[in-house]
Design an enzyme around this catalytic site. Structure first.
Site, mmCIF file in Angstrom:
data_model
loop_
_atom_site.group_PDB
_atom_site.id
_atom_site.type_symbol
_atom_site.label_atom_id
_atom_site.label_comp_id
_atom_site.label_asym_id
_atom_site.label_seq_id
_atom_site.Cartn_x
_atom_site.Cartn_y
_atom_site.Cartn_z
ATOM 1 N N LYS A 29 0.834 -1.194 0.000
ATOM 2 C CA LYS A 29 0.000 0.000 0.000
ATOM 3 C C LYS A 29 0.882 1.262 0.000
ATOM 4 O O LYS A 29 2.112 1.163 0.219
ATOM 5 C CB LYS A 29 -0.915 -0.048 1.229
ATOM 6 N N TYR A 69 -12.317 -2.564 -3.051
ATOM 7 C CA TYR A 69 -12.852 -2.648 -1.689
ATOM 8 C C TYR A 69 -14.380 -2.559 -1.641
ATOM 9 O O TYR A 69 -14.940 -2.135 -0.637
ATOM 10 C CB TYR A 69 -12.235 -1.551 -0.819
ATOM 11 N N ASN A 132 -1.635 -0.140 7.355
ATOM 12 C CA ASN A 132 -1.119 -1.493 7.622
ATOM 13 C C ASN A 132 -0.294 -2.102 6.481
ATOM 14 O O ASN A 132 -0.163 -3.311 6.369
ATOM 15 C CB ASN A 132 -2.240 -2.416 8.108
ATOM 16 N N HIS A 135 -1.691 -5.513 1.426
ATOM 17 C CA HIS A 135 -2.966 -6.201 1.207
ATOM 18 C C HIS A 135 -2.692 -7.613 0.713
ATOM 19 O O HIS A 135 -1.753 -7.833 -0.041
ATOM 20 C CB HIS A 135 -3.794 -5.470 0.131
ATOM 21 N N GLU A 146 -9.289 -10.092 -7.962
ATOM 22 C CA GLU A 146 -8.438 -8.922 -7.778
ATOM 23 C C GLU A 146 -7.313 -8.880 -8.820
ATOM 24 O O GLU A 146 -6.923 -7.806 -9.275
ATOM 25 C CB GLU A 146 -7.881 -8.912 -6.344
HETATM 26 P P1 ADP Z 1 -7.564 -7.123 5.515
HETATM 27 O O1 ADP Z 1 -6.818 -6.075 4.719
HETATM 28 O O2 ADP Z 1 -6.730 -7.626 6.668
HETATM 29 O O3 ADP Z 1 -8.133 -8.213 4.663
HETATM 30 P P2 ADP Z 1 -10.269 -5.974 5.747
HETATM 31 O O4 ADP Z 1 -10.634 -6.639 4.454
HETATM 32 O O5 ADP Z 1 -11.184 -6.124 6.904
HETATM 33 O O6 ADP Z 1 -8.799 -6.382 6.241
HETATM 34 O O7 ADP Z 1 -10.124 -4.401 5.497
HETATM 35 C C1 ADP Z 1 -9.464 -3.933 4.362
HETATM 36 C C2 ADP Z 1 -8.604 -2.747 4.733
HETATM 37 O O8 ADP Z 1 -9.444 -1.702 5.188
HETATM 38 C C3 ADP Z 1 -7.647 -2.991 5.901
HETATM 39 O O9 ADP Z 1 -6.453 -3.618 5.514
HETATM 40 C C4 ADP Z 1 -7.405 -1.582 6.373
HETATM 41 O O10 ADP Z 1 -6.485 -0.891 5.509
HETATM 42 C C5 ADP Z 1 -8.783 -0.959 6.188
HETATM 43 N N1 ADP Z 1 -9.579 -1.050 7.423
HETATM 44 C C6 ADP Z 1 -10.225 -2.124 7.921
HETATM 45 N N2 ADP Z 1 -10.846 -1.857 9.080
HETATM 46 C C7 ADP Z 1 -10.578 -0.552 9.338
HETATM 47 C C8 ADP Z 1 -10.915 0.348 10.385
HETATM 48 N N3 ADP Z 1 -11.666 -0.056 11.419
HETATM 49 N N4 ADP Z 1 -10.452 1.615 10.310
HETATM 50 C C9 ADP Z 1 -9.704 2.029 9.271
HETATM 51 N N5 ADP Z 1 -9.352 1.232 8.248
HETATM 52 C C10 ADP Z 1 -9.767 -0.032 8.277
#
Ligand code: ADP
Length: 169
Positions: A29, A69, A132, A135, A146
């Protein structure tokens, strides 16, 4: 050959024809790119033994980020998430290997980096869910979806690493 550049793989050990190789869409990211973590993240997948099938750096547009997303479109953080993902260049990648989707999720660690285990990418390199660094697809179906979305269907490379016999018997 028709299948050469598709996401399908023909493996010599499978006698009944071509099987679909498992792929995961992995993305560094914008925060990971800005922090100079591209090599570190690519290196972890390389050293694990997965096969790189596609890689490019570019700044994604809003439409692409929203489609990627789309399952989260009702979440309160959706707009911030799209702003974050479109804020600068990402490194879009496709990695192949049996079990790559689940294994990549383990290598990446929990969504909230404070809960991610040490040793995982997020556990070692990040502190906040909204930053974080990486992805990874959450299912083989999403790995295909994707990959098609970010690379276009049929546009990732198909190749056989010379090291393959040293990774799998
Ligand atoms: P992952 O990336 O671990 O599969 P998710 O699909 O739940 O997680 O969410 C996608 C992305 O959305 C996360 O990696 C993060 O960047 C963002 N995200 C998820 N939950 C939150 C939150 N509560 N606040 C801010 N950003 C979030």
């Amino acid at each position: 050959h028709m299948l050469r550049s598709s996401t399908y793989a023909c493996r010599s050990r499978v006698h009944s024809g071509c099987v679909r190789a498992e792929i995961s869409y992995i993305m560094v990211k914008p925060d990971g790119v800005q922090r100079g973590l591209v090599g570190e993240i690519v290196g972890r997948f390389e050293r694990k033994g997965f096969t790189l099938r596609g890689l490019k750096l570019f700044t994604p547009g809003k439409e692409l980020a929203e489609e990627h997303y789309k399952d989260l479109s009702q979440k309160p953080f959706f707009k911030d998430l799209v702003d974050y993902i479109t804020s600068g260049p990402v490194v879009a990648m496709v990695w192949e290997g049996d079990g790559v989707v689940k294994s990549a999720r383990k290598l990446i660690g929990s969504t909230n980096p404070l809960e991610a285990e040490p040793g995982t990418i997020r556990g070692d390199l990040a502190v906040q869910t909204g930053r974080n660094v990486v992805h990874g697809s959450d299912s083989p179906e999403n790995g295909e979806r994707e990959t098609a979305l970010w690379f276009g269907s049929g546009s990732v490379e198909q190749w056989q690493p010379a090291l393959a016999p040293w990774l799998r018997e």
